[in-house]
Design an enzyme around this catalytic site. Structure first.
Site, mmCIF file in Angstrom:
data_model
loop_
_atom_site.group_PDB
_atom_site.id
_atom_site.type_symbol
_atom_site.label_atom_id
_atom_site.label_comp_id
_atom_site.label_asym_id
_atom_site.label_seq_id
_atom_site.Cartn_x
_atom_site.Cartn_y
_atom_site.Cartn_z
ATOM 1 N N ALA A 76 0.816 -1.213 0.000
ATOM 2 C CA ALA A 76 0.000 0.000 0.000
ATOM 3 C C ALA A 76 0.853 1.267 0.000
ATOM 4 C CB ALA A 76 -0.944 0.000 1.200
ATOM 5 N N THR A 77 2.044 1.211 0.581
ATOM 6 C CA THR A 77 2.898 2.407 0.561
ATOM 7 C C THR A 77 3.236 2.763 -0.875
ATOM 8 O OG1 THR A 77 3.810 1.889 2.723
ATOM 9 C CG2 THR A 77 5.103 3.365 1.329
ATOM 10 N N ASN A 156 -6.536 3.108 9.980
ATOM 11 C CA ASN A 156 -5.768 2.006 10.551
ATOM 12 C C ASN A 156 -5.701 2.041 12.074
ATOM 13 O OD1 ASN A 156 -4.227 4.277 9.278
ATOM 14 N ND2 ASN A 156 -2.651 3.525 10.664
ATOM 15 N N GLN A 184 -6.907 -1.044 4.952
ATOM 16 C CA GLN A 184 -7.569 -1.679 6.096
ATOM 17 C C GLN A 184 -8.952 -2.216 5.750
ATOM 18 O OE1 GLN A 184 -6.392 -2.338 9.095
ATOM 19 N NE2 GLN A 184 -4.446 -1.259 8.907
ATOM 20 N N GLY A 205 -1.237 -6.797 0.548
ATOM 21 C CA GLY A 205 -1.491 -8.199 0.832
ATOM 22 C C GLY A 205 -1.431 -8.569 2.300
ATOM 23 N N HIS A 206 -0.483 -7.950 3.033
ATOM 24 C CA HIS A 206 -0.216 -8.473 4.376
ATOM 25 C C HIS A 206 -1.242 -8.064 5.430
ATOM 26 C CE1 HIS A 206 1.579 -4.924 6.538
ATOM 27 N NE2 HIS A 206 1.721 -4.490 5.300
ATOM 28 N N THR A 244 10.130 -6.981 -13.247
ATOM 29 C CA THR A 244 9.676 -8.361 -13.384
ATOM 30 C C THR A 244 8.667 -8.670 -12.290
ATOM 31 O OG1 THR A 244 11.824 -8.967 -14.275
ATOM 32 C CG2 THR A 244 10.437 -10.766 -13.460
ATOM 33 N N CYS A 329 5.518 7.123 24.356
ATOM 34 C CA CYS A 329 6.524 7.099 25.405
ATOM 35 C C CYS A 329 7.859 6.528 24.931
ATOM 36 C CB CYS A 329 5.985 6.266 26.560
ATOM 37 S SG CYS A 329 7.028 6.213 27.997
#
Ligand SMILES: *Cc1c(COP(=O)(O)O)cnc(C)c1O
Length: 495
Positions: A76-77, A156, A184, A205-206, A244, A329
């Protein structure tokens, strides 16, 4: 999943479904479809091309798109970069204004910042308190020179689903290209681009049980002429994303999409019921805020903020859960979640947020374990806090000294029982990050037996060194010093 820790961070990434792993392994070895899908001259290449075609059809089917509207990317990036940079740069002669929102993923915000350096101007819409972008706000923000609107499908952090149909309709009417980051949303809620007014849509995909490093960009036929490539090479993927094709990645993404399409009708209500059970089991604590309340939200994401609890200490105490927090933090930036801040949450509530994201391998027992753990830990931390009305046992009638205070990131109170010149007993109350709590606990153990003139053992810098506290956090240990020194000042002349 084989682990003592329950995985509730599916919005960060998902494991690859075993069926997807099997499909991917058939594309790599010497007996598999390892060929270059661009090598049309021999059977190896042609077999790989067949697998890629099948995968493209599977991806398209999940969205009700046409296969030739799918461009494979690395995630997605990359899809967001290609969409935002590719649309803006190819339309620069028509206009140089972009509309997006403050709660987008960095993979949209950072390309927008890049474009500002190239002379584009960007309007960042602020969501309402629920996290929604009102289509009316988009309507009000677009100008004659607006060439791109980019608003995410679902957030997200908080899972809030935007009115993509309403926003897209406004863009269509004005002839403005509409991009949505759906990383998402795809596979989690039904998406039908054959009826939705979306021109370009990114996903990965992930987040849907496919491999990392594989994603796609849906490009509506009519939008393609207005999208230019940002990388150049062998002309693959219609020249928009040359290189490729990674057959095993593409096949894994395709298989993941096919599975998601099959499972979505049962998974969405199953996980939605778990999410509601989790919320009901946590809300009873009181002082718990549902982030995104009132908005339509993803079935499997629950984001909550806790009054009177510091996020990092909370996460650390919930060792049996893998979850994420909006607390900054321990991160490089001092700012807690910019998404929760954009919703108007104050620093303390942004700092005390937890995101639970459930998924395919989550069971009801996992949810119940999470409920019990959160109840235990929030109660423990609240009772430890100086804001608690419970005085620690043995702290009754003792002299006390305080550092920090309500609304600050650290608040410490020591209760000392003294006889003459010597500390007989010390108790503490503390609100703060795990380092602060650890040093305060150590201090309470170190004080008994010490005299008023030499009450403080060492210096904050020495405590930091001893307890592995990073220098940036030394300020918090100064609050502990303040509390010790307040005890010295309040020590009665003749105890
Ligand atoms: C995860 C995510 C991304 C980034 O996806 P990658 O595949 O890791 O590059 C972008 N946008 C949103 C909304 C996401 O959740």
């Amino acid at each position: 999943m084989q682990s003592d820790v329950i995985y509730l961070d599916y919005a960060a990434t998902t494991p690859v479904d075993p069926a997807v792993v099997r499909a991917m392994t058939t594309c790599m070895g010497p007996d598999g479809d390892f060929g270059n899908s661009g090598s049309a001259t021999h059977v190896f290449g042609r077999r790989a091309a067949v697998r890629v075609d099948e995968a493209r059809a599977q991806v398209a089917a999940l969205l009700s798109a046409q296969p030739d509207e799918i461009i494979f990317t690395s995630g997605a990036t990359e899809s967001n970069n290609l969409a935002v940079l590719g649309i803006a740069r190819s339309n620069g002669d028509r206009g140089r204004h972009i509309v997006t929102s403050r709660t987008e993923h960095k993979a949209v915000l950072d390309p927008c910042k890049r474009l500002e350096k190239e002379g584009f101007s960007v309007t960042y819409l602020t969501p309402d308190r629920s996290g929604r972008i009102d289509p009316e706000a988009v309507q009000a923000a677009v100008r004659p020179d607006t060439i791109l609107v980019s608003i995410m499908f679902a957030n997200n952090e908080i899972g809030v689903i935007q009115d993509v149909g309403g926003i897209g309709a406004i863009c269509r009417k004005r002839g403005i290209t509409f991009h949505t980051d759906a990383a998402q949303a795809v596979g989690k809620i039904p998406i039908d681009v054959s009826t939705l007014p979306v021109d370009i849509l990114s996903f990965t995909g992930h987040k849907l049980y496919g491999p990392k490093g594989a994603g796609a960009l849906y490009v509506n036929h009519s939008a393609r002429p207005r999208l230019h490539a940002v990388t150049f090479g062998g002309g693959q993927e219609r020249g928009l994303r040359p290189g490729t094709l990674a057959t095993h990645q593409v096949v894994g993404l395709g298989e993941a999409c096919a599975l998601a399409r099959e499972l979505l009708p049962a998974e969405a209500p199953r996980l939605g019921a778990f999410r509601d059970r989790l919320w009901a089991g946590i809300a009873g604590l009181g002082g718990v805020h549902l982030n995104g309340e009132g908005a339509s939200r993803l079935p499997a994401v629950l984001n909550v903020s806790f009054e009177g609890v510091e996020g990092e200490s909370l996460v650390m105490g919930l060792a049996e859960l893998a979850i994420s927090t909006g607390s900054a933090c321990n991160s490089a930036s001092a700012e807690p979640s910019y998404v929760l801040r954009a919703l108007g949450r104050d620093t303390q509530l942004a700092q005390s947020s937890l995101r639970f994201s459930l998924g395919r391998f989550t069971s009801e027992a996992d949810v119940d374990t999470a409920i019990a753990a959160v109840n235990r830990e929030v109660r423990r931390l609240r009772s430890l806090s100086p804001a608690s009305t419970e005085v620690p046992s043995g702290g009754d009638g003792a002299l006390h000294g305080e550092g920090g205070g309500p609304g600050q990131d650290t608040w410490i109170r020591f209760h000392l029982t003294v006889a003459g010149d010597v500390v007989k007993d010390a108790r503490f109350q503390a609100y703060g990050c795990p380092h602060t709590l650890a040093v305060a606990a150590w201090m309470a153990k170190a004080l008994p037996g010490r005299r008023r003139e030499a009450l403080q053992p060492g210096t904050p810098a020495e405590w930091a060194a001893e307890h592995g506290v990073p220098v940036e956090k030394l300020g918090r240990l100064l609050v502990i010093e303040d509390a010790v020194q307040a005890c010295v000042r309040r020590w009665p002349e003749r105890a």
